[in-house]
Design a protein around this motif. Structure first.
Motif, short mmCIF file in Angstrom:
data_model
loop_
_atom_site.label_atom_id
_atom_site.label_comp_id
_atom_site.label_asym_id
_atom_site.label_seq_id
_atom_site.Cartn_x
_atom_site.Cartn_y
_atom_site.Cartn_z
N SER A 26 0.81 -1.15 -0.05
CA SER A 26 0.08 0.00 0.00
C SER A 26 0.96 1.17 0.00
N GLY A 27 0.55 2.18 -0.70
CA GLY A 27 1.28 3.54 -0.74
C GLY A 27 2.43 3.57 -1.54
N GLY A 28 2.67 4.74 -2.24
CA GLY A 28 3.79 4.83 -3.05
C GLY A 28 3.38 3.95 -4.55
N ALA A 29 4.34 4.54 -5.49
CA ALA A 29 4.35 4.17 -6.86
C ALA A 29 4.08 2.64 -7.35
N SER A 30 4.76 2.17 -6.27
CA SER A 30 4.93 0.36 -6.58
C SER A 30 3.79 -0.30 -5.77
N ALA A 31 2.96 0.31 -5.07
CA ALA A 31 1.68 -0.66 -4.62
C ALA A 31 1.03 -1.08 -5.68
N GLY A 32 0.79 -2.65 -5.50
CA GLY A 32 0.17 -3.46 -6.19
C GLY A 32 0.89 -3.72 -7.39
N THR A 33 1.78 -3.14 -7.72
CA THR A 33 2.76 -3.88 -9.17
C THR A 33 3.05 -5.23 -8.95
N GLN A 34 3.13 -5.94 -7.93
CA GLN A 34 3.53 -7.09 -7.78
C GLN A 34 2.49 -8.15 -7.75
N GLY A 35 1.16 -7.47 -7.66
CA GLY A 35 0.00 -8.48 -7.69
C GLY A 35 -0.55 -8.52 -6.37
N PHE A 36 0.14 -8.06 -5.49
CA PHE A 36 -0.41 -7.84 -4.09
C PHE A 36 -0.70 -6.66 -3.65
N THR A 37 -1.99 -6.44 -2.90
CA THR A 37 -2.77 -5.10 -2.40
C THR A 37 -3.28 -5.39 -1.14
N LEU A 38 -3.07 -4.38 -0.22
CA LEU A 38 -3.73 -4.45 1.04
C LEU A 38 -5.07 -3.79 0.99
N GLY A 39 -6.13 -4.72 1.59
CA GLY A 39 -7.27 -4.22 1.48
C GLY A 39 -8.01 -3.25 2.48
N GLU A 40 -8.87 -3.12 2.70
CA GLU A 40 -9.87 -2.40 3.55
C GLU A 40 -10.03 -3.01 4.94
N GLY A 41 -9.94 -2.28 6.01
CA GLY A 41 -10.20 -2.96 7.29
C GLY A 41 -9.10 -3.82 8.02
#
Length: 290
Positions: A26-41
């Motif tokens: 999460s956060g920053g330009a690289s967030a999610g680029t590896q296929g992993f993202t922090l969800g809500e809650g």
């Protein structure tokens, strides 16, 4: 370990595996680029659970507070895994389980305007929360439960103090160390010879008086006072080390310095030169990563 530079005040969340692989969650330009993202809650990022200890007696009205104890910490993170193909999704899902080990600690790292805070964590469980067939969507949510053996997050060390000898063979001085507001801290020092070093400070268990054997020109003595972690080895520039335990004039009985207090460490050096230096710091621990 490679991390991207930070140019704004965005909150950034990384997971760093025991082998140094960084997941940009999460956060920053690289967030999610590896296929992993922090969800809500996500839960547990902002606090450590304390259990209060009370004492009671016969015919006593109420109970008397004694102290608090901290068990291990738990963090519950929803992490979304996505792949460009079904095969890539499955490989990334399995990779997530490999990166978050039960037996070896990784690090959950959070950056805010106060700087970096880190918490050593290990896997409790990774449970899929399928809302549909991931083979169709190439995407799924996972509830990741992390255990933290030590529930307080590691913050930046107290401001490092360095002293350089300018007064000849015999010198003295002081430096101030602050472990932060939450947890008592065990000071760490690095002494560059030549000279004989004495350290004096007030720990939570009483005055501490540490006297060390002579350190030769070009040698560096690393002093870690933490209970069970003490080391006394002088290392020369060529890599050769000396064990100083047999040369100690008195037992090494350090004590942590109290939380929330700026502690003055007094020191004296005999037999020093212009090359003699002393550096000191203390680890800081904070409640919560945010």
């Amino acid at each position: 370990m490679m991390v991207e530079p930070i140019h704004d005040n965005t909150t950034i969340v990384y997971y760093v595996s025991p082998d140094g692989v960084v997941l940009h969650l999460s956060g920053g330009a690289s967030a999610g680029t590896q296929g992993f993202t922090l969800g809500e809650g996500p839960e547990g990022l902002g606090h450590a659970e304390a259990a209060a200890i009370f004492d009671k007696g016969a015919r006593q009205v109420g109970e008397e507070y004694v102290d608090s104890t901290f068990d291990h910490g738990e963090l519950d993170l929803p992490i979304y895994v996505e792949g460009r193909t079904v095969d890539e999704f499955h490989r990334r899902r399995d990779w997530l389980r490999q990166l978050i080990s039960r037996d070896r600690q990784g690090w959950l790292c959070v950056f805010t305007t106060l700087g970096w805070r880190m918490l050593a964590v290990r896997r409790g469980s990774i449970k899929p929360a399928y809302g549909s067939d991931p083979a169709v969507d190439r995407y799924a949510a996972f509830d990741v439960l992390l255990h933290a053996d030590h529930p307080f997050a590691r913050a930046y060390n107290g401001d490092a103090s360095e002293w350089v000898n300018k007064n000849g063979l015999i010198a003295s001085g002081h430096m101030e160390l602050h472990p932060g507001p939450e947890v008592d801290g065990w000071p760490k020092f690095m002494f560059t010879g030549p000279g004989m070093l004495q350290l004096l400070y007030d720990g939570i268990d009483g005055p501490v008086d540490l006297r060390f054997p002579p350190i030769f020109v070009g040698e560096t003595l690393k002093i870690d006072t933490e209970y069970g972690m003490q080391r006394l080895r002088a290392r020369a520039a060529n890599g050769k080390e000396r064990n100083l335990w047999p040369l100690m004039q008195a037992p090494m009985e350090p004590s942590p310095i109290p939380a929330g207090v700026v502690t003055t460490v007094r020191f004296s050096v005999a037999g020093g030169s212009a090359a003699t230096k002393l550096w000191g710091t203390v680890p800081r621990f904070q409640e919560g990563l945010l």
